[in-house]
Design a protein around this motif. Structure first.
Motif, PDB file in Angstrom:
ATOM      1  N   ASN A 437     -11.542  -3.797   4.412  1.00  0.00           N
ATOM      2  CA  ASN A 437     -12.104  -2.444   4.290  1.00  0.00           C
ATOM      3  C   ASN A 437     -11.186  -1.382   4.884  1.00  0.00           C
ATOM      4  N   ILE A 438     -10.424  -1.754   5.886  1.00  0.00           N
ATOM      5  CA  ILE A 438      -9.524  -0.789   6.540  1.00  0.00           C
ATOM      6  C   ILE A 438      -8.153  -0.764   5.859  1.00  0.00           C
ATOM      7  N   VAL A 439      -7.557  -1.940   5.695  1.00  0.00           N
ATOM      8  CA  VAL A 439      -6.190  -2.018   5.175  1.00  0.00           C
ATOM      9  C   VAL A 439      -6.111  -1.565   3.713  1.00  0.00           C
ATOM     10  N   PHE A 440      -7.133  -1.927   2.938  1.00  0.00           N
ATOM     11  CA  PHE A 440      -7.091  -1.636   1.496  1.00  0.00           C
ATOM     12  C   PHE A 440      -8.134  -0.581   1.097  1.00  0.00           C
ATOM     13  N   ARG A 441      -8.425   0.313   2.040  1.00  0.00           N
ATOM     14  CA  ARG A 441      -9.474   1.306   1.782  1.00  0.00           C
ATOM     15  C   ARG A 441      -9.189   2.141   0.540  1.00  0.00           C
ATOM     16  N   LYS A 442      -7.955   2.585   0.390  1.00  0.00           N
ATOM     17  CA  LYS A 442      -7.610   3.459  -0.737  1.00  0.00           C
ATOM     18  C   LYS A 442      -7.725   2.715  -2.065  1.00  0.00           C
ATOM     19  N   GLU A 443      -7.166   1.468  -2.112  1.00  0.00           N
ATOM     20  CA  GLU A 443      -7.227   0.699  -3.346  1.00  0.00           C
ATOM     21  C   GLU A 443      -8.665   0.417  -3.757  1.00  0.00           C
ATOM     22  N   ILE A 444      -9.504   0.113  -2.772  1.00  0.00           N
ATOM     23  CA  ILE A 444     -10.907  -0.205  -3.066  1.00  0.00           C
ATOM     24  C   ILE A 444     -11.648   1.023  -3.589  1.00  0.00           C
ATOM     25  N   SER A 445     -11.460   2.156  -2.926  1.00  0.00           N
ATOM     26  CA  SER A 445     -12.186   3.379  -3.318  1.00  0.00           C
ATOM     27  C   SER A 445     -11.763   3.899  -4.684  1.00  0.00           C
ATOM     28  N   GLU A 446     -10.494   3.654  -5.061  1.00  0.00           N
ATOM     29  CA  GLU A 446      -9.985   4.174  -6.333  1.00  0.00           C
ATOM     30  C   GLU A 446     -10.163   3.198  -7.495  1.00  0.00           C
TER      31      GLU A 446
END
Length: 514
Positions: A437-446
């Motif tokens: 959730n922290i490291v890949f926050r941007k990839e997940i949200s987009e």
């Protein structure tokens, strides 16, 4: 008088004094479900091994009508004996004599046997059953307590000190057991508190029974003031005997070795731990799968059960175990479990007992309650204890080892001598779910499908970090082992480190985060 007459007179005097407070007082003691002080000593020690001293000591008080009173032995019995042929010093307060109250001569008898134990380097056992300070003797009673507390401190880390609470232990009297290494309590008999129910009611208006305030279960499960809980006095004595069999007589010795035994059949280590890190298991079963005879003597079983401490044997030698318990709060460290483990680590270090750590935890327990309870200070105690310890220190990482918990549980960075990991070990800053959730926050949200992307990233993080090989590549893990190799690796590590020497900076003493 002839010699025979003198002997007969001695026997008569002994018989009278050995009755303590007399038949009626003894009957009253029995009616409360309690053994007498003398019965307790004889039940605990090896048969015919007890030798009593200062039998004829009497009080010297003169105020408030005391000059006309006879208090046999001044309400306490002292002496030496053996448990499993190991010498011990012992005292037992006699409640049948003035309620076991502590006066000056009573205290002098106790301090005399304490001095003897320290000088002879043998364990000290104190059986507490007392109404507290003898009010008629005023400050002399308080002086007596102070002398006892000072000796408890002198003896700490030099000889084992064992307190047995078999009756009331109130007010200042509670601080002597608190200064000792192990405290034993018995259901419906043991009572420990600073201020009793009547004082609490008069000052605060709160009503509470003695049992609810300071009974055996309260101290075994809530306060952590007791290390062993028993339902009867005789069961308590068996616990003490077992403890004595595991520990050395002083800090100058090692615990006596026993005949080596293999673990019991049916304790197959491969069948105990689920591969899925979310499924709990009983760490006690894992410990028993590697100890001699599958025997494990747990300490403080009822308090802070998310961590396990206790003694076992490996190849006949005593070993101290510290282990996370996945069955309770996933084995996290918190204020109480850190205190519990740190004190046990320091005991093992003081008495030359190697420490084996079995690790499986997600870290320190988060939350406002823990932060406000001082988890920073309490959590630092286990870091301090492991770092300070110079006995052989061996760690086995079974599954989870996340964040500060990984460091605290005897990591290489705190100078563990050997660190082994199972292939199921996950060593990382935090769990895969939180990290993704922290490291890949941007990839997940987009992502078009955020949840699907999140699951992919969790798996990616697991493959990269949730395994022992990254730490092994850095040399933080000595060896990744098969579960079935755990006992043999620990045995070899103990053998190699038998003559370990470790030097610490020259100082008067450190300053732990008390």
């Amino acid at each position: 008088m002839s010699l025979r007459s003198n002997v007969l007179d001695l026997r008569k005097r002994k018989k009278e004094v050995q009755k303590g407070g007399g038949d009626k007082a003894i009957e009253k003691q029995a009616a409360m479900g309690k053994l007498t002080a003398r019965e307790r000593i004889l039940a605990l020690l090896d048969k015919n091994s007890f030798h009593e001293y200062d039998l004829f000591v009497e009080h010297a008080a003169k105020d408030f009508g005391m000059e006309g009173k006879t208090l046999h032995g001044d309400g306490v019995i002292i002496g030496t004996g053996t448990i499993y042929n190991k010498p011990v010093c012992i005292f037992a307060q006699d409640f049948t004599v003035a309620g076991g109250s502590l006066g000056l001569m009573h205290a002098r008898k106790i301090t005399k046997i304490m001095d003897h134990a320290l000088k002879m380097r043998v364990p000290l056992i104190g059986i507490n059953d007392s109404g507290g300070a003898r009010i008629q003797e005023g400050v002399n009673s308080l002086a007596g307590y102070g002398e006892i507390f000072f000796r408890n401190t002198l003896a700490s880390g030099v000889i084992p000190q064992i307190s047995v609470i078999l009756g009331p232990c109130a007010g200042g009297a509670v601080y002597s057991p608190a200064l000792t290494d192990f405290v034993f309590v018995v259901e419906n008999i043991s009572k420990m508190f600073i201020t009793g129910p009547s004082v609490i009611k008069s000052v605060l208006g709160e009503e509470i029974s003695m049992e609810e305030l300071g009974g055996a279960k309260v101290h075994a499960e809530i306060t952590g003031n007791a290390h062993f809980y028993a339902e009867t006095e005789l069961e308590c004595f068996e616990q003490i005997k077992t403890l004595i069999s595991y520990i050395p007589r002083s800090n100058l010795k090692k615990a006596l070795a026993h005949k080596p035994k293999a673990p019991l059949k049916g304790k197959a280590i491969d069948d105990i731990v689920p591969v899925d890190p979310r499924i709990p298991y009983d760490m006690r079963e894992l410990i028993k799968s590697i100890t001699d005879g599958s025997e494990f003597f747990e300490v403080m079983e009822g308090f802070a059960p998310n961590i396990i401490i206790g003694f076992g044997r490996m190849d006949g030698e005593t070993v101290g175990f510290v282990a996370n318990q996945p069955m309770v709060l996933a084995g996290v460290l918190d204020c109480d479990s850190s205190d519990k483990a740190a004190r046990f680590i320091r005991y093992c270090d003081a008495f030359n007992i190697p420490i084996v750590t079995m690790e499986d935890l997600p870290g320190y327990l988060p939350g406002v309650d823990q932060e406000h309870a001082g988890v920073i200070r309490h959590g630092a105690k286990i870091l301090y204890a492991y770092s300070e310890a110079t006995v052989p220190k061996i760690t086995v990482i079974v599954r989870k080892a996340y964040g500060g918990g990984y460091i605290a549980m005897n990591s290489r960075h705190l100078r563990a001598d050997f660190v082994f990991a199972w292939p199921t070990a996950e060593i990382a800053v935090m769990g895969p779910e939180g990290a993704a959730n922290i490291v890949f926050r941007k990839e997940i949200s987009e992502a078009e499908n955020p949840e699907q992307m999140r699951q992919l990233k969790i798996q990616e993080y697991k493959e990269k970090f949730a395994n022992p090989y990254v730490a092994a590549a850095q040399g933080y893990i000595d060896e990744v082992i098969e579960p079935g190799e755990t006992r043999s690796r620990i045995l070899h590590a103990l053998q190699v480190s038998e003559n370990k020497t470790a030097s610490m900076p020259n100082k008067k003493h450190g300053i732990p985060p008390f």
